[in-house]
Design a protein around this motif. Structure first.
Motif, PDB file in Angstrom:
ATOM      1  N   THR A 185      33.041   3.397  31.452  1.00 51.94           N
ATOM      2  CA  THR A 185      33.762   3.974  32.590  1.00 51.94           C
ATOM      3  C   THR A 185      32.904   5.090  33.178  1.00 51.94           C
ATOM      4  OG1 THR A 185      34.918   5.782  31.460  1.00 51.94           O
ATOM      5  CG2 THR A 185      35.916   3.575  31.333  1.00 51.94           C
ATOM      6  N   LYS A 186      33.335   5.608  34.309  1.00 50.98           N
ATOM      7  CA  LYS A 186      32.663   6.753  34.911  1.00 50.98           C
ATOM      8  C   LYS A 186      33.380   8.056  34.599  1.00 50.98           C
ATOM      9  CE  LYS A 186      30.692   4.150  38.792  1.00 50.98           C
ATOM     10  NZ  LYS A 186      30.590   4.052  40.277  1.00 50.98           N
ATOM     11  N   GLU A 187      34.431   7.982  33.773  1.00 48.99           N
ATOM     12  CA  GLU A 187      35.242   9.163  33.474  1.00 48.99           C
ATOM     13  C   GLU A 187      34.535  10.067  32.472  1.00 48.99           C
ATOM     14  OE1 GLU A 187      39.800  10.319  32.040  1.00 48.99           O
ATOM     15  OE2 GLU A 187      39.133   8.210  32.104  1.00 48.99           O
ATOM     16  N   LYS A 188      34.637  11.349  32.710  1.00 54.35           N
ATOM     17  CA  LYS A 188      34.069  12.352  31.813  1.00 54.35           C
ATOM     18  C   LYS A 188      35.180  13.281  31.344  1.00 54.35           C
ATOM     19  CE  LYS A 188      29.497  12.422  33.998  1.00 54.35           C
ATOM     20  NZ  LYS A 188      29.785  11.424  35.061  1.00 54.35           N
ATOM     21  N   ILE A 189      35.107  13.689  30.074  1.00 53.40           N
ATOM     22  CA  ILE A 189      36.114  14.592  29.500  1.00 53.40           C
ATOM     23  C   ILE A 189      35.429  15.687  28.702  1.00 53.40           C
ATOM     24  CG2 ILE A 189      37.923  12.832  29.370  1.00 53.40           C
ATOM     25  CD1 ILE A 189      37.292  12.509  26.402  1.00 53.40           C
ATOM     26  N   GLU A 190      36.172  16.741  28.428  1.00 51.71           N
ATOM     27  CA  GLU A 190      35.653  17.881  27.663  1.00 51.71           C
ATOM     28  C   GLU A 190      36.226  17.831  26.256  1.00 51.71           C
ATOM     29  OE1 GLU A 190      34.812  22.358  29.086  1.00 51.71           O
ATOM     30  OE2 GLU A 190      36.940  21.934  28.754  1.00 51.71           O
ATOM     31  N   VAL A 191      35.362  17.996  25.245  1.00 55.31           N
ATOM     32  CA  VAL A 191      35.814  17.984  23.840  1.00 55.31           C
ATOM     33  C   VAL A 191      35.174  19.163  23.110  1.00 55.31           C
ATOM     34  CG1 VAL A 191      36.104  15.473  23.778  1.00 55.31           C
ATOM     35  CG2 VAL A 191      33.925  16.476  23.087  1.00 55.31           C
ATOM     36  N   PRO A 192      35.813  19.671  22.030  1.00 55.04           N
ATOM     37  CA  PRO A 192      35.224  20.757  21.239  1.00 55.04           C
ATOM     38  C   PRO A 192      33.911  20.316  20.589  1.00 55.04           C
ATOM     39  CG  PRO A 192      37.563  20.478  20.739  1.00 55.04           C
ATOM     40  CD  PRO A 192      37.162  19.299  21.548  1.00 55.04           C
TER      41      PRO A 192
END
Length: 447
Positions: A63-70
Motif C-alpha cells: 500500500t502507499k499508507e504510512k503510519i507512526e510506530v514506537p
C-alpha cells in the motif's frame, strides 16, 4: 527578505517530501498491529526516524499508507535482504504471546536465574514471545524445573529473558493456549512457596544493615519444597525434616499442610512465610523465613571479598605499624601478622607465651552509634595460644588507633557499646609515604 523566506519554506517542504518517500531501510515488526492487518515478524519499509518523539514512520506493505510506530516496536532498519533473514528468527513464535501467572515475575538480562533483573512483570500482564534459547537450567532443589528460556518483550518496550514456568503461551489468532496443557487458575502463593528458596528472617536484617555474619549465614536454605519428588526439606535450630508428602492442602489464612509431615506453612506474601514444626509431643515451634533479592552465594562471596579488601587496605598504608610503647605490628600475606615487643601489654591485655605471629579477622561489626568514631573492628588471634583479642580501630593521618574491645558489649558479633577502662594504642605507619612519629598519645581511657 519575504521572497527569500518563501524559497526556504519551499526547500524545506521539498526535503520533507523527498525524505518521507525515501526508504532508509527495512525493519522487522516485533509487536502485531491488528488494526492495520500487520503481524509480528513482518518486514516493513522504514522512512523516517524521530529521536525526539522516539518513533519510526513505516509503510504498510503493498500500500502507499504510512503510519507512526514506537521505536521499540520494530528492529533497527537495515537492507531488505538482511531484514528478511532476521525475520526468520521470529517465525517460530509468530503470533505467540504469553500471559503472566506470577506477580513480580522477573525479566532477566541473561538466560540465567541469577542474572540481573531488568523488569518485574505483573500478574495477567501480556508480553510478546520473540524466540527461545538454551539457557541455564532453573533448579527446584536438585531437579530442573520444566520450561524454557524465552526472549520476551513487554508492552513498554522492555525486553529480556523470562523462564516459561510461570507463563501461559497463546496464539493471538486463535486466542487459546499454545500448549497441550489445560489452563487452570494457579495458586500464585503456592507457586512462590515452591519456586523460591527460603532463609531465616535475620539474614535479610544482616543484609540490610550490611552486617553479614559468615559464622551465622550459610548457603543452605532453611526451607525448600521439591514438587518434582514431593519432598519437603527443613533445617533450622537443630530441627531437621527431610520427608516425602502425599498431598498438600490449603486452609484459611493461606496455611498449607503437607500430609505425612509435621510441618505446616503460612504464606504471608510471596517473600515471607512462617514454618511451624510440631515435635513428638505436639508442641509447636514457629520460624520466620524470607526470600533474598540476590543469590546467597553472591552475598557470602561479596562479604568475604569485603573482608579481604579491609586487610589489603591496612597493608597498603605501610610496611609495618610502629609504637614506641606497644611494639611493632606487621601485616603479612593471607591475613597474617607479626607483633613484636608488646611487653607492656603482658599480662594486662595479652597473655604470656602468646608468641609473635597469628592471623587477623574482621568478623565483628559496629553498632550505628559507634560508626562515626571508628572504622571497624579487628581481631588478632595468636598462633601459640589460639587466644583472640578484639579491638576497635580508626585509621588516622599517618597511623592507626586501636582500642581494646575485649570488655565491650557484643551481641551477635555486633559491638553495641565500648568497654570500661579501654586501653587505646596508637601505631604509626612505617613505609612509603609515611615517617615515624614518637607515640606520646597512648593512654588509658576511662568511661
Amino acid at each position: 527578505m519575504k521572497r527569500f523566506g518563501v524559497i526556504l519554506f519551499a526547500i524545506a517542504m521539498l526535503f520533507c517530501l523527498v525524505s518521507c518517500d525515501s526508504v532508509m531501510g527495512y525493519g522487522v515488526l516485533l509487536w502485531s498491529l491488528p488494526e492495520y492487518n500487520l503481524s509480528d515478524a513482518t518486514v516493513v519499509p522504514v522512512y523516517v526516524k524521530s529521536n525526539i518523539s522516539k518513533t519510526y514512520i513505516i509503510g504498510i506493505p503493498d500500500t502507499k499508507e504510512k503510519i507512526e510506530v514506537p521505536l521499540w516496536q520494530i528492529t533497527d532498519p537495515q537492507k531488505k535482504s538482511k531484514a528478511e533473514k532476521r525475520a526468520q528468527r521470529y517465525k517460530d513464535y509468530q503470533h505467540v504471546y504469553a500471559r503472566v501467572f506470577l506477580d513480580g515475575l522477573p525479566m532477566r538480562q541473561d538466560a540465567v536465574n541469577t542474572s540481573k533483573q531488568v523488569y518485574r512483570l505483573r500478574k495477567d500482564e501480556v508480553i510478546k514471545v520473540l524466540y527461545k534459547t538454551n539457557g541455564q537450567a532453573v533448579m527446584s532443589g536438585s531437579n530442573a524445573m520444566k520450561g524454557e528460556w524465552l526472549r520476551v518483550l513487554a508492552s513498554d518496550g522492555t525486553s529480556g529473558w523470562c523462564f516459561s514456568y510461570n507463563l501461559r503461551l497463546f496464539d493471538e489468532t486463535e486466542q487459546v493456549v499454545a500448549t497441550t496443557e489445560t489452563v487452570v487458575e494457579e495458586d500464585t502463593l503456592f507457586t512462590a512457596l515452591s519456586s523460591n528458596l527460603w532463609y531465616p528472617e535475620n539474614y535479610a536484617t544482616m543484609i540490610k544493615r550490611k552486617q553479614v555474619d559468615l559464622s551465622r549465614m550459610v548457603a543452605k536454605p532453611a526451607f525448600r519444597l521439591d514438587l518434582e519428588n514431593n519432598t519437603i526439606h527443613f533445617d533450622q535450630n537443630d530441627i531437621v525434616v527431610d520427608a516425602e508428602y502425599t498431598t498438600h492442602k490449603k486452609s484459611s489464612g493461606n496455611v498449607y499442610k503437607f500430609d505425612g509431615t509435621t510441618l505446616s506453612v503460612t504464606v504471608r506474601n510471596e517473600n515471607f512465610i512462617v514454618v511451624q514444626y510440631s515435635d513428638e509431643r505436639g508442641m509447636p515451634t514457629s520460624f520466620n523465613l524470607v526470600t533474598l533479592a540476590s543469590p546467597i552465594e553472591d552475598i557470602l562471596s561479596a562479604e568475604a571479598e569485603r573482608r579481604v579488601q579491609l586487610f589489603n587496605i591496612l597493608r597498603s598504608f605501610g610496611a609495618y605499624c610502629k609504637s614506641t610503647n606497644y611494639g611493632t605490628i606487621t601485616f603479612t600475606e593471607n591475613n597474617g601478622f607479626t607483633w613484636e615487643n608488646y611487653n607492656r601489654l603482658v599480662p594486662s591485655l595479652i597473655s604470656r607465651g602468646s608468641g609473635e605471629t597469628g592471623t587477623v579477622s574482621f568478623d565483628h561489626f559496629l553498632h550505628s552509634s559507634l560508626g562515626s568514631s571508628y572504622d571497624g573492628a579487628i581481631t588478632f588471634t595468636f598462633d601459640a595460644t589460639g587466644t583472640s583479642y578484639l579491638f576497635l580501630y580508626k585509621i588516622e593521618d599517618g597511623g592507626i588507633r586501636l582500642e581494646s574491645a575485649n570488655k565491650a558489649v557484643v551481641r551477635d558479633n555486633v559491638i553495641t557499646q565500648r568497654g570500661n577502662d579501654s586501653l587505646v594504642l596508637y601505631f604509626a605507619f612505617e613505609g612509603e609515604g609515611y615517617s615515624f612519629e614518637p607515640d606520646d598519645s597512648a593512654e588509658e581511657v576511662e568511661e
